[in-house]
Write an enzyme that holds these catalytic residues in place. Structure first.
Site, mmCIF file in Angstrom:
data_model
loop_
_atom_site.group_PDB
_atom_site.id
_atom_site.type_symbol
_atom_site.label_atom_id
_atom_site.label_comp_id
_atom_site.label_asym_id
_atom_site.label_seq_id
_atom_site.Cartn_x
_atom_site.Cartn_y
_atom_site.Cartn_z
ATOM 1 N N LYS A 44 -0.789 -20.350 5.583
ATOM 2 C CA LYS A 44 0.552 -20.206 4.976
ATOM 3 C C LYS A 44 1.181 -18.885 5.410
ATOM 4 O O LYS A 44 0.485 -17.982 5.906
ATOM 5 C CB LYS A 44 0.427 -20.268 3.450
ATOM 6 C CG LYS A 44 -0.397 -19.134 2.847
ATOM 7 C CD LYS A 44 -0.723 -19.401 1.375
ATOM 8 C CE LYS A 44 -1.556 -18.261 0.812
ATOM 9 N NZ LYS A 44 -2.085 -18.568 -0.539
ATOM 10 N N ARG A 143 -0.450 -21.226 -13.178
ATOM 11 C CA ARG A 143 0.562 -21.013 -12.158
ATOM 12 C C ARG A 143 0.988 -22.367 -11.613
ATOM 13 O O ARG A 143 2.125 -22.776 -11.750
ATOM 14 C CB ARG A 143 -0.057 -20.123 -11.059
ATOM 15 C CG ARG A 143 0.911 -19.520 -10.120
ATOM 16 C CD ARG A 143 0.217 -18.599 -9.126
ATOM 17 N NE ARG A 143 -0.687 -19.311 -8.232
ATOM 18 C CZ ARG A 143 -1.174 -18.789 -7.096
ATOM 19 N NH1 ARG A 143 -0.875 -17.557 -6.755
ATOM 20 N NH2 ARG A 143 -1.980 -19.497 -6.329
ATOM 21 N N TYR A 265 14.785 12.230 4.848
ATOM 22 C CA TYR A 265 15.694 11.985 3.718
ATOM 23 C C TYR A 265 15.137 12.571 2.429
ATOM 24 O O TYR A 265 13.947 12.453 2.137
ATOM 25 C CB TYR A 265 15.867 10.478 3.515
ATOM 26 C CG TYR A 265 16.753 9.805 4.529
ATOM 27 C CD1 TYR A 265 18.089 10.177 4.695
ATOM 28 C CD2 TYR A 265 16.258 8.767 5.301
ATOM 29 C CE1 TYR A 265 18.899 9.528 5.621
ATOM 30 C CE2 TYR A 265 17.056 8.107 6.222
ATOM 31 C CZ TYR A 265 18.387 8.500 6.373
ATOM 32 O OH TYR A 265 19.179 7.862 7.282
ATOM 33 N N MET A 313 14.557 3.679 7.810
ATOM 34 C CA MET A 313 14.677 2.282 8.230
ATOM 35 C C MET A 313 13.949 2.023 9.553
ATOM 36 O O MET A 313 13.258 1.014 9.710
ATOM 37 C CB MET A 313 16.151 1.896 8.381
ATOM 38 C CG MET A 313 16.341 0.422 8.676
ATOM 39 S SD MET A 313 18.064 -0.013 8.962
ATOM 40 C CE MET A 313 18.764 0.229 7.341
HETATM 41 C C1 LIG Z 1 -3.454 -18.345 -0.563
HETATM 42 C C2 LIG Z 1 -4.431 -19.302 -1.154
HETATM 43 C C3 LIG Z 1 -5.740 -19.394 -0.671
HETATM 44 C C4 LIG Z 1 -6.298 -18.411 0.330
HETATM 45 O O1 LIG Z 1 -6.578 -17.200 -0.349
HETATM 46 P P1 LIG Z 1 -7.256 -15.942 0.388
HETATM 47 O O2 LIG Z 1 -7.504 -14.993 -0.717
HETATM 48 O O3 LIG Z 1 -6.246 -15.445 1.361
HETATM 49 O O4 LIG Z 1 -8.489 -16.425 1.064
HETATM 50 C C5 LIG Z 1 -6.549 -20.401 -1.153
HETATM 51 N N1 LIG Z 1 -6.100 -21.258 -2.094
HETATM 52 C C6 LIG Z 1 -4.855 -21.181 -2.616
HETATM 53 C C7 LIG Z 1 -4.443 -22.139 -3.670
HETATM 54 C C8 LIG Z 1 -3.985 -20.190 -2.178
HETATM 55 O O5 LIG Z 1 -2.762 -20.102 -2.710
#
Ligand SMILES: *Cc1c(COP(=O)(O)O)cnc(C)c1O
Length: 372
Positions: A44, A143, A265, A313
């Site tokens: 992802k 969640r 800055y 920046m």
């Molecule tokens: C992002 C995610 C993972 C992977 O988690 P890591 O800590 O990066 O290994 C696995 N399962 C779900 C549901 C996630 O959202």
């Protein structure tokens, strides 16, 4: 896949090198310790900022055949480079997305009774064969996923699952990076209990850190992300993974401080007479967080050089007084992430985690992929 047209690295303000062989080595190392049947990979957020279109095929070539993304659009984008693999979508079935799942052969992770009903209607409708789905059981994260009452409803009315080809029941650990946390065991027990109220299907619980909690947490499928990209799945203990990312920033100017003055800055840093400051072409527009101001550091020839003043920046300023003089000149490169400053370590200096540093890696960096 066509190579993107790259700028001349000599002209680049910063160079990001991504080692695909290191990703594959990490995948193999985790697979060796994984006791379940299948080790998947989470790609992802563009493979945590490293480029899913390069990372995912490298993992597929190493034998990975189950991939997870968050958004359906990420799955659609990956389908052409992963023609054979399973692609599962964690964020589940948004209203109006069923056809797209079928068209691109993506598997939704169903997160509620409503999603199960919509998907069930769709697949029972006839012509849709061989479409996989997962069912997410919430074991304490609050969640995504079916809460206990929804699992009870489902267990009393299993016909709601008719026609569904359930690849995995999944759940997600809230505290896997804290091995002593009591929630790990509680979630594992809860997962086992909820699963057994439902028809049999394989199960998946562990992310990177979850895998390192031991075989009790492995079940049938592992879902590592972070550890494949070199982040430490065992915070507090030495990192068992190989670093994947190197980020080098270009020195634009070096100044000898000939009288006491301030840097950057807000005049937040006071430079001492006789010191040296190098200005480097990286800033918060590159995802180099402003919270590195007066807290981050780079590395020059093995010497740590503190970031002084605020992150601008497009620029940062490093105190290079103690660095080997020959390595500190305009045009030379400084390690912003490298062998002497791992992602997890610099993240801690900014009060965040390596995940945020990687997923924020900027679009202006000149990218080089090695290996794979
Ligand atoms: C992002 C995610 C993972 C992977 O988690 P890591 O800590 O990066 O290994 C696995 N399962 C779900 C549901 C996630 O959202």
């Amino acid at each position: 896949m066509p190579e993107p047209v790259l700028s001349d690295p000599r002209l680049a303000g910063a160079i990001l090198t991504i080692d695909l062989d290191a990703v594959v080595a990490n995948y193999r190392r985790v697979r060796e310790r994984f006791s379940g049947a299948t080790l998947g990979a989470v790609v992802k957020a563009d493979a945590y900022g490293l480029g899913a279109e390069r990372v995912a095929p490298a993992l597929a070539a190493a034998g990975c055949r189950v991939f997870f993304v968050a958004h359906i659009e990420e799955g659609i984008a990956l389908r052409p480079v992963l023609p054979k693999a399973e692609i599962h979508v964690l964020n589940g079935l948004m209203p109006g997305s069923t056809e797209a799942y079928a068209e691109h052969r993506l598997a939704p992770v169903l997160n509620s009774l409503e999603e199960i009903e919509a998907w069930g209607k769709f697949v029972r409708n006839g012509s849709k064969q061989g479409l996989l789905c997962d069912i997410h059981l919430d074991t304490g994260m609050n969640r995504l996923g079916l809460e206990t009452a929804a699992v009870e409803t489902l267990s009393a009315a299993p016909q709601k699952l008719a026609g569904l080809d359930i690849a995995y029941f999944v759940s997600h650990l809230a505290c896997a990076d804290e091995p002593e946390h009591p929630m790990n065991r509680e979630q594992r027990m809860r997962f086992a209990e909820l699963r057994h109220r439902l028809p049999p299907a394989p199960a998946s619980l562990a992310n990177s850190s979850g895998i390192f909690l031991g075989p009790d947490y492995h079940f049938d499928l592992g879902r590592p992300g972070a550890c494949l990209y070199g982040l430490n799945p065992t915070p507090g203990a030495p990192n068992p993974m190989t670093q994947v990312v190197r980020l080098q920033g270009r020195i634009l100017q070096v100044r000898q401080i000939d009288r006491v003055g301030t840097v950057g800055y807000g005049a937040t840093h006071r430079a001492a007479r006789g010191g040296r400051i190098a200005t480097v072409a990286i800033g918060y527009a590159d995802g180099y967080l402003r919270s590195f101001s007066n807290a981050g550091y780079g590395c020059v020839g093995g010497v740590r050089v503190p970031l002084v003043g605020r992150v601008s920046m497009d620029l940062i300023t490093l105190d290079v007084t103690d660095a080997p003089g020959a390595l500190v000149r305009p045009g030379a490169l400084v390690d912003i992430i490298g062998p002497g400053n791992a992602v997890d370590d610099i993240a801690a200096a900014a009060g965040t985690i390596g995940y945020e540093i990687l997923t924020g890696l900027g679009r202006r960096y000149h990218r080089i992929y090695i290996g794979g």
